[in-house]
Write a protein that holds these residues in place. Structure first.
Motif, PDB file in Angstrom:
ATOM      1  N   GLY A  87       5.854 -10.223  -5.851  1.00  0.00           N
ATOM      2  CA  GLY A  87       5.438  -9.086  -5.024  1.00  0.00           C
ATOM      3  C   GLY A  87       5.736  -7.760  -5.703  1.00  0.00           C
ATOM      4  O   GLY A  87       6.761  -7.589  -6.357  1.00  0.00           O
ATOM      5  N   GLU A  88       4.843  -6.840  -5.491  1.00  0.00           N
ATOM      6  CA  GLU A  88       4.924  -5.551  -6.171  1.00  0.00           C
ATOM      7  C   GLU A  88       6.067  -4.678  -5.651  1.00  0.00           C
ATOM      8  O   GLU A  88       6.666  -3.914  -6.396  1.00  0.00           O
ATOM      9  CB  GLU A  88       3.603  -4.814  -5.951  1.00  0.00           C
ATOM     10  CG  GLU A  88       3.324  -3.701  -6.926  1.00  0.00           C
ATOM     11  CD  GLU A  88       3.116  -4.216  -8.335  1.00  0.00           C
ATOM     12  OE1 GLU A  88       2.610  -5.331  -8.509  1.00  0.00           O
ATOM     13  OE2 GLU A  88       3.487  -3.492  -9.268  1.00  0.00           O
ATOM     14  N   SER A  89       6.346  -4.778  -4.364  1.00  0.00           N
ATOM     15  CA  SER A  89       7.212  -3.765  -3.769  1.00  0.00           C
ATOM     16  C   SER A  89       8.695  -4.000  -4.035  1.00  0.00           C
ATOM     17  O   SER A  89       9.455  -3.042  -4.113  1.00  0.00           O
ATOM     18  CB  SER A  89       6.957  -3.666  -2.266  1.00  0.00           C
ATOM     19  OG  SER A  89       7.106  -4.928  -1.651  1.00  0.00           O
ATOM     20  N   CYS A 124      -0.946  -9.749  -3.045  1.00  0.00           N
ATOM     21  CA  CYS A 124      -0.311  -8.631  -3.735  1.00  0.00           C
ATOM     22  C   CYS A 124      -0.847  -8.543  -5.170  1.00  0.00           C
ATOM     23  O   CYS A 124      -1.331  -9.529  -5.732  1.00  0.00           O
ATOM     24  CB  CYS A 124       1.199  -8.802  -3.712  1.00  0.00           C
ATOM     25  SG  CYS A 124       2.075  -7.272  -4.094  1.00  0.00           S
ATOM     26  N   ASP A 125      -0.710  -7.353  -5.743  1.00  0.00           N
ATOM     27  CA  ASP A 125      -1.383  -7.027  -7.007  1.00  0.00           C
ATOM     28  C   ASP A 125      -1.414  -8.151  -8.043  1.00  0.00           C
ATOM     29  O   ASP A 125      -2.474  -8.465  -8.590  1.00  0.00           O
ATOM     30  CB  ASP A 125      -0.669  -5.852  -7.696  1.00  0.00           C
ATOM     31  CG  ASP A 125      -0.630  -4.599  -6.867  1.00  0.00           C
ATOM     32  OD1 ASP A 125      -0.786  -4.689  -5.631  1.00  0.00           O
ATOM     33  OD2 ASP A 125      -0.420  -3.526  -7.444  1.00  0.00           O
ATOM     34  N   LYS A 126      -0.235  -8.711  -8.330  1.00  0.00           N
ATOM     35  CA  LYS A 126      -0.155  -9.641  -9.453  1.00  0.00           C
ATOM     36  C   LYS A 126      -0.404 -11.075  -9.045  1.00  0.00           C
ATOM     37  O   LYS A 126      -0.624 -11.932  -9.901  1.00  0.00           O
ATOM     38  CB  LYS A 126       1.224  -9.546 -10.121  1.00  0.00           C
ATOM     39  CG  LYS A 126       1.628  -8.142 -10.522  1.00  0.00           C
ATOM     40  CD  LYS A 126       0.640  -7.482 -11.446  1.00  0.00           C
ATOM     41  CE  LYS A 126       1.054  -6.060 -11.786  1.00  0.00           C
ATOM     42  NZ  LYS A 126       0.981  -5.104 -10.659  1.00  0.00           N
ATOM     43  N   THR A 196      -2.000  -6.487   2.706  1.00  0.00           N
ATOM     44  CA  THR A 196      -1.781  -5.829   1.422  1.00  0.00           C
ATOM     45  C   THR A 196      -2.040  -4.323   1.549  1.00  0.00           C
ATOM     46  O   THR A 196      -2.520  -3.850   2.583  1.00  0.00           O
ATOM     47  CB  THR A 196      -2.732  -6.423   0.365  1.00  0.00           C
ATOM     48  OG1 THR A 196      -4.059  -6.439   0.899  1.00  0.00           O
ATOM     49  CG2 THR A 196      -2.341  -7.836  -0.007  1.00  0.00           C
ATOM     50  N   CYS A 197      -1.741  -3.582   0.499  1.00  0.00           N
ATOM     51  CA  CYS A 197      -1.950  -2.132   0.498  1.00  0.00           C
ATOM     52  C   CYS A 197      -3.396  -1.831   0.908  1.00  0.00           C
ATOM     53  O   CYS A 197      -4.335  -2.497   0.466  1.00  0.00           O
ATOM     54  CB  CYS A 197      -1.681  -1.565  -0.882  1.00  0.00           C
ATOM     55  SG  CYS A 197       0.058  -1.574  -1.321  1.00  0.00           S
ATOM     56  N   ASN A 198      -3.535  -0.805   1.735  1.00  0.00           N
ATOM     57  CA  ASN A 198      -4.856  -0.555   2.339  1.00  0.00           C
ATOM     58  C   ASN A 198      -5.668   0.519   1.621  1.00  0.00           C
ATOM     59  O   ASN A 198      -6.731   0.907   2.088  1.00  0.00           O
ATOM     60  CB  ASN A 198      -4.699  -0.217   3.820  1.00  0.00           C
ATOM     61  CG  ASN A 198      -3.723   0.919   4.028  1.00  0.00           C
ATOM     62  OD1 ASN A 198      -3.510   1.732   3.134  1.00  0.00           O
ATOM     63  ND2 ASN A 198      -3.130   0.984   5.209  1.00  0.00           N
ATOM     64  N   THR A 202      -4.328  -1.563  -6.622  1.00  0.00           N
ATOM     65  CA  THR A 202      -4.571  -2.739  -7.451  1.00  0.00           C
ATOM     66  C   THR A 202      -4.814  -3.993  -6.607  1.00  0.00           C
ATOM     67  O   THR A 202      -5.643  -4.833  -6.958  1.00  0.00           O
ATOM     68  CB  THR A 202      -3.406  -2.958  -8.419  1.00  0.00           C
ATOM     69  OG1 THR A 202      -3.220  -1.754  -9.170  1.00  0.00           O
ATOM     70  CG2 THR A 202      -3.689  -4.090  -9.387  1.00  0.00           C
ATOM     71  N   ALA A 203      -4.110  -4.121  -5.471  1.00  0.00           N
ATOM     72  CA  ALA A 203      -4.314  -5.321  -4.643  1.00  0.00           C
ATOM     73  C   ALA A 203      -5.755  -5.370  -4.129  1.00  0.00           C
ATOM     74  O   ALA A 203      -6.432  -6.395  -4.246  1.00  0.00           O
ATOM     75  CB  ALA A 203      -3.330  -5.328  -3.485  1.00  0.00           C
ATOM     76  N   SER A 204      -6.233  -4.252  -3.559  1.00  0.00           N
ATOM     77  CA  SER A 204      -7.613  -4.233  -3.056  1.00  0.00           C
ATOM     78  C   SER A 204      -8.606  -4.364  -4.202  1.00  0.00           C
ATOM     79  O   SER A 204      -9.644  -5.025  -4.070  1.00  0.00           O
ATOM     80  CB  SER A 204      -7.876  -2.928  -2.298  1.00  0.00           C
ATOM     81  OG  SER A 204      -7.006  -2.809  -1.194  1.00  0.00           O
TER      82      SER A 204
HETATM   83 FE1  FES Z   1       1.773  -5.818  -2.318  1.00  0.00          FE
HETATM   84 FE2  FES Z   1       0.669  -3.320  -2.400  1.00  0.00          FE
HETATM   85  S1  FES Z   1       2.761  -3.872  -2.651  1.00  0.00           S
HETATM   86  S2  FES Z   1      -0.254  -5.214  -1.989  1.00  0.00           S
END
Ligand code: FES
Length: 580
Positions: A87-89, A124-126, A196-198, A202-204
């Motif tokens: 996860g990115e966060s 999530c992004d990755k 995910t980030c809205n 990068t996730a979207s």
């Molecule tokens: Fe997981 Fe943005 S931190 S989608």
């Protein structure tokens, strides 16, 4: 075109009436699985990145339950398994550090287990590139299901977007325009639902890339995480993967060069993240498709950005779905003759164009018409020159147009600690025309290639009202960020790229549209500086053991997708048989 006579891969485990078959089946039966589930049904792996430490993927067990319903309905048997969830966060130093590790987990989990096809639960992004990379190296039938974006953030009566609002508000705090208390009060409102980030971060972006590549069902990218239609899509994906297993629709039939070219065009139209350039290269490498940075120039440049989403524009993923989602964008591109390969096959068995040619568009503020684009030419700019011989990336839709061509004097930070120590110094010799240069944040230099390329501006300039400056680094940038930022400089400083020898006060010329990035010193001077640099290099002690050593020793440069050199390529799903 069902081909039920083709032996299923899982039959190698469960199909034999002998000692080995006994062992494989018997242990599975401790879960209460009856005999008939082993009688020639496709076994569908559900590759789950669920984790409470990956908050954007924390709702995935429910998603998996809906996939299972679809698999059962279509006559398959689902088996859910966990893989590393990066996860990115929360993850330090950055989730990118473990993208390749996660892909190895995915690849070996698929190859080593009795599955005929897989559903990849990504978000999530990755997690999206990691699972596609791992599955591509096995080349099994696979379909991706994204977790979907969060609902719009809300703060003080207005919509706020994941990440983007953090960059905006933190700069306002530094500039003294809002209080720290006001800044902190936005936290809960920014992330108020599962998903995910809205923003078009990068996730979207990667969810859109997966849909454009054809490895998902239509509309996968934008349906909000908590919208019941997300679970319908999961159910339908579960049904479809059973057919794909029977028809042997492997990833190599979907992930063609044509599919990647479609994705590059779509990335420009959505104002997608610069990280896509790295991840698409890495995915392509795993399936044997040769994708080059220059493909982004050849295919992407000249493409209007039609989607008016933050960070480039105004809206968020929730509005994007209600406006028509990615199928609407692809329809726009196709009608304008801008979809390079309309016939590319997708996971539902139809072509990309068949899936999108009649897609409705409900809101032309969000999905703009071609004659009213958000940015007339939104394709990523690839720049090269003596400062980036192997290329660097700029996102023009998130940049200040006037700065896309700029000449300025370098203010140099040797690494991110140096940047943090000096950026707030009132005596820092910097003007709005300076070029901020950050070194040693590339794949090897800051193992994982941190998202620090959009380094914050000097507070004394922010206080004067400066909102953007040219910044150059070997780092990445969050897809939720913005600015005139030159990223992914290759080779990176730590690998001996010319970035390592930029000096304070050097003149630098950037011309994004011409595709150039030039350090204004003579060739002889540059050669001498690089020779001097090479003499004083030593191996950093932190990189002599553990995964970090594996990473630094084997990670490829940004233009090569930051994969490990030994992971590039498709190795198939065959595995030596083990006899109990
Ligand atoms: Fe997981 Fe943005 S931190 S989608």
């Amino acid at each position: 075109m069902s081909d039920a006579k083709r032996p299923l891969r899982s039959a190698q485990w469960f199909g034999a009436a002998d000692k080995n078959g006994f062992m494989y089946r018997s242990w599975m039966k401790n879960q209460g699985i009856p005999d008939h589930e082993f009688q020639g049904k496709p076994i569908i792996g559900i590759c789950n990145t669920w984790s409470e430490l990956t908050p954007c993927n924390a709702h995935f067990r429910k998603l998996a339950e809906h996939v299972k319903r679809g698999v059962f309905e279509a006559g398959g048997f689902p088996v859910e398994f966990p893989v590393f969830s990066n996860g990115e966060s929360n993850l330090r130093p950055t989730a990118m550090f473990t993208r390749n590790l996660a892909s190895m987990d995915v690849e070996e989990s698929i190859r080593g287990n009795p599955v005929d096809a897989v559903v990849l639960l990504v978000g999530c992004d990755k997690t999206t590139p990691a699972l596609l990379m791992g599955a591509a190296s096995c080349d099994v039938p696979a379909i991706a299901v994204s977790g979907g974006p969060m609902l719009n953030g809300k703060h003080h009566g207005r919509d706020i977007g994941s990440g983007t609002v953090v960059w905006q508000l933190s700069e306002q705090v530094k500039a003294g325009k809002i209080t720290l208390h006001e800044f902190m009060s936005a936290e809960a409102g920014m992330s108020r639902s599962a998903g995910t980030c809205n923003t078009m971060g990068t996730a979207s972006t990667m969810a859109c890339m997966a849909e454009a590549l054809g490895v998902t069902l239509p509309h996968n990218a934008a349906i909000p995480a908590v919208d019941s239609r997300r679970y319908v899509l999961a159910h339908m994906s579960g049904m479809r993967i059973v057919e794909m297993a029977l028809q042997d629709v492997r990833l190599s039939k979907l992930l063609t060069k044509e599919a990647f070219e479609n994705a590059i065009r779509v990335n420009a139209a959505i104002g997608g993240s610069t990280n896509a350039a790295i991840h698409l290269k890495a995915i392509a490498g795993r399936i044997g498709v040769n994708l080059e940075l220059d493909d982004w120039t050849r295919i992407g440049r000249g493409t209007p950005t039609l989607v008016d989403l933050q960070p480039s524009g105004r809206f968020l993923m929730e509005e994007f779905y209600y406006a028509g989602g990615l199928p609407g964008v692809i329809r726009r591109l196709g009608e304008a003759g801008l979809l390079p390969h309309p016939d590319a096959l997708t996971a539902n068995g139809h072509s990309l164009w068949d899936n999108t040619k009649e897609a409705p568009i409900y809101d032309e503020e969000v999905i703009r018409p071609l004659d009213k684009p958000l940015v007339p030419d939104g394709g990523l700019c690839i720049v090269r020159g003596n400062l980036a011989p192997n290329g660097a990336v700029v996102k023009p839709s998130a940049a200040t147009a006037a700065l896309l061509k700029h000449r300025g004097r370098a203010v140099v930070f040797e690494n991110f600690d140096d940047y943090k120590a000096r950026i707030g110094d009132p005596e820092l010799d910097v003007t709005k025309d300076s070029v901020l240069v950050l070194k040693n944040c590339g794949p090897k230099g800051y193992p994982g290639m941190a998202e620090v390329g959009n380094m914050g501006l000097p507070p004394k300039l922010l206080a004067q009202g400066v909102t953007d400056m040219v910044r150059i680094s070997d780092a990445r940038m969050s897809g939720t960020a913005y600015g005139t930022v030159v990223l992914h400089v290759a080779p990176e400083a730590r690998a001996g790229g010319p970035l390592a020898v930029v000096k304070e006060g050097d003149w630098i010329e950037l011309d994004c549209l011409a595709g150039t990035l030039h350090l204004d010193v003579s060739d002889a001077e540059l050669t001498q500086r690089l020779a001097n640099w090479a003499e004083v290099q030593t191996v950093a002690t932190a990189d002599t053991s553990g995964y970090r050593k594996l990473y630094v020793d084997h990670v490829l440069q940004a233009d090569q997708g930051c994969d490990f050199d030994f992971l590039v390529g498709c190795r198939g799903a065959d595995v030596p048989r083990h006899s109990h």
